[in-house]
Design a protein around this motif. Sequence first.
Motif, PDB file in Angstrom:
ATOM      1  N   GLY A  58       3.522   1.424 -58.652  1.00  0.00           N
ATOM      2  CA  GLY A  58       4.781   0.682 -58.701  1.00  0.00           C
ATOM      3  C   GLY A  58       4.838  -0.289 -59.865  1.00  0.00           C
ATOM      4  O   GLY A  58       5.879  -0.435 -60.520  1.00  0.00           O
ATOM      5  N   CYS A  59       3.707  -0.949 -60.161  1.00  0.00           N
ATOM      6  CA  CYS A  59       3.667  -1.862 -61.311  1.00  0.00           C
ATOM      7  C   CYS A  59       3.831  -1.105 -62.627  1.00  0.00           C
ATOM      8  O   CYS A  59       4.532  -1.569 -63.539  1.00  0.00           O
ATOM      9  N   GLN A  60       3.209   0.059 -62.742  1.00  0.00           N
ATOM     10  CA  GLN A  60       3.349   0.854 -63.959  1.00  0.00           C
ATOM     11  C   GLN A  60       4.793   1.303 -64.162  1.00  0.00           C
ATOM     12  O   GLN A  60       5.321   1.238 -65.279  1.00  0.00           O
ATOM     13  N   LEU A  61       5.437   1.747 -63.100  1.00  0.00           N
ATOM     14  CA  LEU A  61       6.838   2.163 -63.218  1.00  0.00           C
ATOM     15  C   LEU A  61       7.735   0.981 -63.566  1.00  0.00           C
ATOM     16  O   LEU A  61       8.705   1.125 -64.316  1.00  0.00           O
ATOM     17  N   THR A  62       7.405  -0.207 -63.031  1.00  0.00           N
ATOM     18  CA  THR A  62       8.197  -1.399 -63.356  1.00  0.00           C
ATOM     19  C   THR A  62       8.079  -1.747 -64.832  1.00  0.00           C
ATOM     20  O   THR A  62       9.077  -2.052 -65.501  1.00  0.00           O
ATOM     21  N   GLY A 102      16.233   3.512 -68.640  1.00  0.00           N
ATOM     22  CA  GLY A 102      16.594   4.887 -68.329  1.00  0.00           C
ATOM     23  C   GLY A 102      16.413   5.264 -66.879  1.00  0.00           C
ATOM     24  O   GLY A 102      16.895   6.314 -66.447  1.00  0.00           O
ATOM     25  N   PHE A 103      15.703   4.444 -66.101  1.00  0.00           N
ATOM     26  CA  PHE A 103      15.550   4.726 -64.670  1.00  0.00           C
ATOM     27  C   PHE A 103      15.334   3.409 -63.946  1.00  0.00           C
ATOM     28  O   PHE A 103      15.034   2.378 -64.552  1.00  0.00           O
ATOM     29  N   HIS A 104      15.482   3.467 -62.635  1.00  0.00           N
ATOM     30  CA  HIS A 104      15.364   2.264 -61.808  1.00  0.00           C
ATOM     31  C   HIS A 104      13.902   2.036 -61.442  1.00  0.00           C
ATOM     32  O   HIS A 104      13.210   2.953 -60.987  1.00  0.00           O
ATOM     33  N   ALA A 105      13.449   0.820 -61.633  1.00  0.00           N
ATOM     34  CA  ALA A 105      12.088   0.459 -61.233  1.00  0.00           C
ATOM     35  C   ALA A 105      12.026   0.312 -59.718  1.00  0.00           C
ATOM     36  O   ALA A 105      13.049   0.075 -59.057  1.00  0.00           O
ATOM     37  N   PRO A 106      10.841   0.491 -59.130  1.00  0.00           N
ATOM     38  CA  PRO A 106      10.710   0.262 -57.678  1.00  0.00           C
ATOM     39  C   PRO A 106      11.119  -1.160 -57.312  1.00  0.00           C
ATOM     40  O   PRO A 106      10.793  -2.115 -58.006  1.00  0.00           O
ATOM     41  N   ARG A 107      11.834  -1.264 -56.227  1.00  0.00           N
ATOM     42  CA  ARG A 107      12.306  -2.566 -55.789  1.00  0.00           C
ATOM     43  C   ARG A 107      11.135  -3.412 -55.292  1.00  0.00           C
ATOM     44  O   ARG A 107      10.061  -2.907 -54.935  1.00  0.00           O
ATOM     45  N   LEU A 108      11.364  -4.713 -55.282  1.00  0.00           N
ATOM     46  CA  LEU A 108      10.328  -5.641 -54.820  1.00  0.00           C
ATOM     47  C   LEU A 108       9.959  -5.373 -53.371  1.00  0.00           C
ATOM     48  O   LEU A 108       8.790  -5.476 -52.987  1.00  0.00           O
ATOM     49  N   VAL A 109      10.949  -4.976 -52.562  1.00  0.00           N
ATOM     50  CA  VAL A 109      10.681  -4.736 -51.145  1.00  0.00           C
ATOM     51  C   VAL A 109       9.739  -3.553 -50.968  1.00  0.00           C
ATOM     52  O   VAL A 109       8.931  -3.525 -50.026  1.00  0.00           O
ATOM     53  N   THR A 110       9.770  -2.585 -51.879  1.00  0.00           N
ATOM     54  CA  THR A 110       8.870  -1.434 -51.777  1.00  0.00           C
ATOM     55  C   THR A 110       7.428  -1.867 -51.981  1.00  0.00           C
ATOM     56  O   THR A 110       6.527  -1.483 -51.210  1.00  0.00           O
ATOM     57  N   ILE A 111       7.187  -2.658 -53.005  1.00  0.00           N
ATOM     58  CA  ILE A 111       5.819  -3.110 -53.277  1.00  0.00           C
ATOM     59  C   ILE A 111       5.330  -4.059 -52.180  1.00  0.00           C
ATOM     60  O   ILE A 111       4.171  -4.002 -51.758  1.00  0.00           O
ATOM     61  N   GLU A 112       6.208  -4.908 -51.690  1.00  0.00           N
ATOM     62  CA  GLU A 112       5.801  -5.822 -50.621  1.00  0.00           C
ATOM     63  C   GLU A 112       5.571  -5.072 -49.307  1.00  0.00           C
ATOM     64  O   GLU A 112       4.737  -5.482 -48.498  1.00  0.00           O
ATOM     65  N   ASN A 113       6.287  -3.966 -49.094  1.00  0.00           N
ATOM     66  CA  ASN A 113       6.014  -3.145 -47.916  1.00  0.00           C
ATOM     67  C   ASN A 113       4.635  -2.502 -48.001  1.00  0.00           C
ATOM     68  O   ASN A 113       3.956  -2.339 -46.979  1.00  0.00           O
TER      69      ASN A 113
END
Length: 732
Positions: free
Chosen positions: A340-344, A352-363
């Motif tokens: 998730g950090c790499q994609l962010t 060009g694309f949406h980074a993972p949301r904060l709620v995903t990483i916190e989950n």
Amino acid sequence: MAGQQFQYDDSGNTFFYFLTSFVGLIVIPATYYLWPRDQNAEQLRLKSLRRVHGRCLWYRLRLMKSQQSFVPTLKKAALLFGWAVFLLLAYKVSKLDREYQEYNPYEVLNLDPGATLSEIKKQYHALSLKHHPDRGGDETTFMTIAKAYSALTNEQSRLNWEQYGNPDGQGATSFGIALPAWIVDQKNSMLVLLVYGLAFMVILPVVVGTWWYRSIRYSGDQILINTTQLFMHFMYKTPNMNMKRLTMVLTAAFEFDPRSNKEATIRPTDNVEVPQLIRELGNINVKKKEPPFCYPYSLKARVLLLSHLARMDVSEELEEDQRFVVRKSPALLQEMINVGCQLTMMANSRGGFHAPRLVTIENCMKLTQMTVQGLQESKSPLLQLPHFEEEHLRYCISKKYKVRTLQDLVSLKDSDRRSMLRFLGEEKYDEVMGVLGSFPHITMETKLQVLDDEDSHNITAGSIVTVTVTLTRKRMADVFEKEQEKSHVFLWQNKSKGAKKTAKSKRKKLTKKKAPPAPAKTKQANGSVTGNVTAPAGKEEDDDVSDKGSESDEAEVNKDSHSERDEDSDKHSDTEVDEIAGDDEEEWEALQQSIQRRERALLETKSKVTHPVYSLYFPEEKQEWWWLYIADRRDQTLVSMPYHVCTLKDTEEVELKFPAPSKTGNFQYSVILRSDSYLGLDQIKPLKLEVHEAKAMLDNHPQWDIPDTEEEDEEQEDSDGIEESEDEDEDD
């Protein structure tokens, strides 16, 4: 090479030197690295942890493993056998005849150096009679005696012995090869070639190829590359991932597939027991046909993980598989956080694309806590304590106590806590308080600055902001004792204040009753209040004298005031210079400290063994680790990547860096500390950011400005030089 001879060891003596060295090179390092550590120290450590962690699953498994494990015994036996072989070879080598000794004819004839010719002849005659072959003596010994006699009596032999160490003169240098001669014998050539070919053309390539094939399948964190690619695909596909979807992605990891990992197993009884667990769990998206969620290994891993979170009992056959899934889950969730950090970072740099949301990483972080503690998302953190069940929570959340978190339980008075936990006996209550006291309490201090800048406290648009976070770990028991002391001190202060107030009120009543009549007062023009005072005689004369000298006094006062102002301005400028110098020194010291911290972090490797986690249902001993990061909770984005704090024993200092916003204004961020082991111990601290406009870059720096006079002087010098050169040419 001339004068040199190479020969194999026919007797097999020198081969033992080679074999002894080879065995020693294996046995000595193996003993250092493989000898089992002191089992008594491990037993003492487990004994010290028994009071708090005695009910933990990992503790009971560790005790059983230490009692039933034969691996240390086998290691010791193998190493002792190696040492026995090594010592036997060393003893064999020490008993071998030395073939390359220095030749000394005096020692052969048993004479002292410097013996006379008559003594040499007499000793030779006696030894030759004793060792002559015709008299039953040894021919080799007789030849050695004759050679020694010749070396001492013949002039040429004596010169050869003194010059070359050999009575026969200079001989060829002999080099022995520490291998027996049968290896190069023509009769054994096929056998030797077969052994060499098997060792270097079959066994060695197979071993290297197997190691290489296994190593390229795993990342640096020992996670399968295919699993990392799977996580990246689904986190890219679903930036906002809820807990149910996250559990499905986690259990689809290839670590749980028997085709990719030999530790994972599919049993024939799974067709009966897994559907039964599915019926007990309820809706877990069994009918979802999306691969790989519909594969049998993924479904089994998901069911086992969810049954672990629900604290359901499973059969003995599935219990081992469940422990394997639970044990692997924290490392896989950490890999999901890294992905998730790499994609962010990719989304922030490329777009060009949406980074993972904060709620995903916190989950992901929250699911790690749930897996370690064996609790579902909606359950109370009080269930992490021993002897707490669902039916006991009604005593805690009642209107009288309103205890919902571990901090609420700690902050209660001892009498109220005992009253609330009356369903526990005295022994169980002491155990609960011992476990609660071992839980961590973290204090977090933050410092915001911009390093490598003139003004480290001025944050400009686009600058690199450094947030230094100092974490201090204490036990809840220490904090609890301090709170109790503070409460006692507070009560004592309240009592003393109340006593003082009553005494003051009594004094006021007495003074009101016995207050004497006040004298009449007059208020002067300057605002001061005086009593009935009569003016002294001769006041007018003094006024006249003072009027006469007023002009000179005013001049002197003006002079003094000017000098005082100059002194004040000088002092003020000096203080400003001192303050600027002090700020520069502080910035320089801060910069040096940060550099030293980086160098220390590079050179020192801190142990990741911090404090064992209290977990009733986790099958492996786990250490307390934490995640530290900065986030914008309003936009649900990461500001700095999560830093995995794995070395926090007492205090730890962490630097988080991130680029300041490109726009000016006030920004509200949060510094978040999350545990990877406990529920309910997370901390959030606000971080305010005031971003100013960046300073404009100077087009023309003053140091590059050349005055017109300097340019004219340079032009004049150039013209003078040209004229002088022309005059010289004409003279020539």
